[in-house]
Design a protein around this motif. Structure first.
Motif, PDB file in Angstrom:
ATOM      1  N   GLU A 272       0.830  -1.215   0.000  1.00 53.43           N
ATOM      2  CA  GLU A 272       0.000   0.000   0.000  1.00 53.43           C
ATOM      3  C   GLU A 272       0.860   1.259   0.000  1.00 53.43           C
ATOM      4  N   ALA A 273       2.062   1.165   0.578  1.00 57.97           N
ATOM      5  CA  ALA A 273       2.982   2.308   0.611  1.00 57.97           C
ATOM      6  C   ALA A 273       3.713   2.477  -0.716  1.00 57.97           C
ATOM      7  N   GLY A 274       3.448   1.579  -1.673  1.00 57.64           N
ATOM      8  CA  GLY A 274       4.052   1.695  -2.992  1.00 57.64           C
ATOM      9  C   GLY A 274       5.439   1.070  -3.097  1.00 57.64           C
ATOM     10  N   GLU A 275       5.821   0.280  -2.126  1.00 59.04           N
ATOM     11  CA  GLU A 275       7.137  -0.361  -2.152  1.00 59.04           C
ATOM     12  C   GLU A 275       7.121  -1.576  -3.069  1.00 59.04           C
ATOM     13  N   SER A 276       8.273  -1.928  -3.588  1.00 56.67           N
ATOM     14  CA  SER A 276       8.382  -3.108  -4.442  1.00 56.67           C
ATOM     15  C   SER A 276       8.952  -4.300  -3.686  1.00 56.67           C
ATOM     16  N   ALA A 277       9.442  -4.057  -2.454  1.00 62.13           N
ATOM     17  CA  ALA A 277      10.043  -5.144  -1.683  1.00 62.13           C
ATOM     18  C   ALA A 277       9.962  -4.835  -0.191  1.00 62.13           C
ATOM     19  N   LEU A 278       9.970  -5.888   0.595  1.00 62.03           N
ATOM     20  CA  LEU A 278      10.072  -5.799   2.057  1.00 62.03           C
ATOM     21  C   LEU A 278      11.195  -6.738   2.459  1.00 62.03           C
ATOM     22  N   TRP A 279      12.183  -6.199   3.153  1.00 62.87           N
ATOM     23  CA  TRP A 279      13.405  -6.926   3.495  1.00 62.87           C
ATOM     24  C   TRP A 279      13.334  -7.460   4.914  1.00 62.87           C
ATOM     25  N   ILE A 280      14.122  -8.500   5.191  1.00 65.80           N
ATOM     26  CA  ILE A 280      14.200  -9.043   6.542  1.00 65.80           C
ATOM     27  C   ILE A 280      15.539  -9.744   6.747  1.00 65.80           C
ATOM     28  N   ALA A 281      16.126  -9.546   7.925  1.00 70.82           N
ATOM     29  CA  ALA A 281      17.270 -10.345   8.373  1.00 70.82           C
ATOM     30  C   ALA A 281      16.670 -11.370   9.319  1.00 70.82           C
ATOM     31  N   ALA A 282      16.618 -12.615   8.881  1.00 75.52           N
ATOM     32  CA  ALA A 282      15.847 -13.635   9.590  1.00 75.52           C
ATOM     33  C   ALA A 282      16.727 -14.630  10.334  1.00 75.52           C
ATOM     34  N   ARG A 283      16.419 -14.782  11.623  1.00 72.76           N
ATOM     35  CA  ARG A 283      17.071 -15.823  12.423  1.00 72.76           C
ATOM     36  C   ARG A 283      16.413 -17.168  12.165  1.00 72.76           C
ATOM     37  N   GLU A 284      15.161 -17.150  11.735  1.00 75.74           N
ATOM     38  CA  GLU A 284      14.413 -18.365  11.391  1.00 75.74           C
ATOM     39  C   GLU A 284      13.958 -18.249   9.933  1.00 75.74           C
ATOM     40  N   PRO A 285      14.888 -18.335   8.990  1.00 80.01           N
ATOM     41  CA  PRO A 285      14.534 -18.069   7.591  1.00 80.01           C
ATOM     42  C   PRO A 285      13.492 -19.017   7.006  1.00 80.01           C
ATOM     43  N   GLU A 286      13.416 -20.246   7.499  1.00 80.71           N
ATOM     44  CA  GLU A 286      12.480 -21.222   6.933  1.00 80.71           C
ATOM     45  C   GLU A 286      11.038 -20.719   6.989  1.00 80.71           C
ATOM     46  N   PHE A 287      10.683 -20.069   8.089  1.00 80.88           N
ATOM     47  CA  PHE A 287       9.322 -19.525   8.230  1.00 80.88           C
ATOM     48  C   PHE A 287       9.022 -18.566   7.088  1.00 80.88           C
ATOM     49  N   TYR A 288       9.928 -17.641   6.810  1.00 79.47           N
ATOM     50  CA  TYR A 288       9.705 -16.629   5.781  1.00 79.47           C
ATOM     51  C   TYR A 288       9.825 -17.208   4.370  1.00 79.47           C
ATOM     52  N   LEU A 289      10.728 -18.172   4.190  1.00 78.70           N
ATOM     53  CA  LEU A 289      10.837 -18.822   2.884  1.00 78.70           C
ATOM     54  C   LEU A 289       9.543 -19.554   2.549  1.00 78.70           C
ATOM     55  N   HIS A 290       8.906 -20.131   3.552  1.00 74.47           N
ATOM     56  CA  HIS A 290       7.614 -20.806   3.358  1.00 74.47           C
ATOM     57  C   HIS A 290       6.533 -19.809   2.916  1.00 74.47           C
ATOM     58  N   LEU A 291       6.703 -18.534   3.293  1.00 73.00           N
ATOM     59  CA  LEU A 291       5.744 -17.484   2.917  1.00 73.00           C
ATOM     60  C   LEU A 291       6.165 -16.773   1.627  1.00 73.00           C
ATOM     61  N   ASN A 292       7.092 -17.368   0.890  1.00 70.63           N
ATOM     62  CA  ASN A 292       7.551 -16.873  -0.417  1.00 70.63           C
ATOM     63  C   ASN A 292       8.595 -15.768  -0.373  1.00 70.63           C
ATOM     64  N   ALA A 293       9.282 -15.612   0.745  1.00 68.57           N
ATOM     65  CA  ALA A 293      10.451 -14.734   0.741  1.00 68.57           C
ATOM     66  C   ALA A 293      11.529 -15.424  -0.074  1.00 68.57           C
ATOM     67  N   GLU A 294      12.475 -14.639  -0.559  1.00 70.88           N
ATOM     68  CA  GLU A 294      13.574 -15.183  -1.342  1.00 70.88           C
ATOM     69  C   GLU A 294      14.899 -14.806  -0.698  1.00 70.88           C
ATOM     70  N   GLU A 295      15.858 -15.705  -0.775  1.00 74.17           N
ATOM     71  CA  GLU A 295      17.195 -15.392  -0.281  1.00 74.17           C
ATOM     72  C   GLU A 295      17.832 -14.380  -1.214  1.00 74.17           C
ATOM     73  N   THR A 296      18.686 -13.548  -0.665  1.00 77.44           N
ATOM     74  CA  THR A 296      19.351 -12.525  -1.457  1.00 77.44           C
ATOM     75  C   THR A 296      20.829 -12.502  -1.105  1.00 77.44           C
ATOM     76  N   GLU A 297      21.615 -11.991  -2.011  1.00 73.27           N
ATOM     77  CA  GLU A 297      23.055 -11.840  -1.765  1.00 73.27           C
ATOM     78  C   GLU A 297      23.350 -10.518  -1.065  1.00 73.27           C
ATOM     79  N   ASP A 298      22.358  -9.637  -0.995  1.00 75.37           N
ATOM     80  CA  ASP A 298      22.499  -8.354  -0.320  1.00 75.37           C
ATOM     81  C   ASP A 298      22.765  -8.615   1.156  1.00 75.37           C
ATOM     82  N   THR A 299      23.618  -7.829   1.773  1.00 77.81           N
ATOM     83  CA  THR A 299      23.907  -8.034   3.195  1.00 77.81           C
ATOM     84  C   THR A 299      23.840  -6.743   3.999  1.00 77.81           C
ATOM     85  N   ALA A 300      23.140  -5.734   3.507  1.00 83.31           N
ATOM     86  CA  ALA A 300      23.064  -4.462   4.226  1.00 83.31           C
ATOM     87  C   ALA A 300      22.491  -4.641   5.622  1.00 83.31           C
ATOM     88  N   LEU A 301      21.436  -5.444   5.744  1.00 80.14           N
ATOM     89  CA  LEU A 301      20.809  -5.629   7.052  1.00 80.14           C
ATOM     90  C   LEU A 301      21.688  -6.433   8.008  1.00 80.14           C
TER      91      LEU A 301
END
Length: 147
Positions: free
Chosen positions: A91-120
């Motif tokens: 709704e805010a017009g963003e194209s992505a929502l980022w996360i640094a995940a300690r439990e990545p499996e939960f978010y991957l199950h919700l269709n998050a994708e791994e990235t090579e970016d490491t800013a977070l």
């Protein structure tokens, strides 16, 4: 029994104790450091069962915190809270929502994708648990328009 409802929480700081209770690394000045822009709380009656917060860091929206109380797990609240944060970002017009995940499996199950970016993960690298007890992954939810 009362229905569980999700509602926007304008006072982000009211969620601090919940986040700390469930092991999320949160400092006393997290609001000033992370610049939260959206928080959503899951409540049954007056009882807080879970919450999630989106912040604006590194010139992007970041899903900083998602926590669900033990007694409310298995009800799909983590998914519902995450989906509400995704809707906010969309709704805010963003194209992505980022996360640094300690439990990545939960978010991957919700269709998050791994990235090579490491800013977070820059903040993570300063933590004494980094790569010892905690091996976070930087993930991204690419947001698609819904009709």
């Amino acid at each position: 029994m009362d229905e569980i409802r999700l509602e926007r929480e304008a006072a982000h700081g009211t969620l601090t104790s919940l986040y700390r209770e469930y092991g999320l690394e949160i400092t006393d000045n997290w609001i000033e450091e992370n610049h939260p822009v959206f928080s959503v709380a899951a409540r049954r009656g007056e009882a807080l069962l879970g919450a999630a917060t989106v912040s604006c860091r590194f010139d992007r929206l970041v899903l900083d915190y998602v926590a669900v109380k033990v007694e409310a797990r298995g009800l799909g609240l983590g998914k519902r809270l995450t989906e509400r944060c995704l809707a906010y970002a969309r709704e805010a017009g963003e194209s992505a929502l980022w996360i640094a995940a300690r439990e990545p499996e939960f978010y991957l199950h919700l269709n998050a994708e791994e990235t090579e970016d490491t800013a977070l993960l820059a903040d993570c690298r300063q933590c004494p648990d980094y790569l010892l007890d905690c091996r976070p992954k930087e993930l991204v939810f690419y947001l698609k328009e819904t009709s």
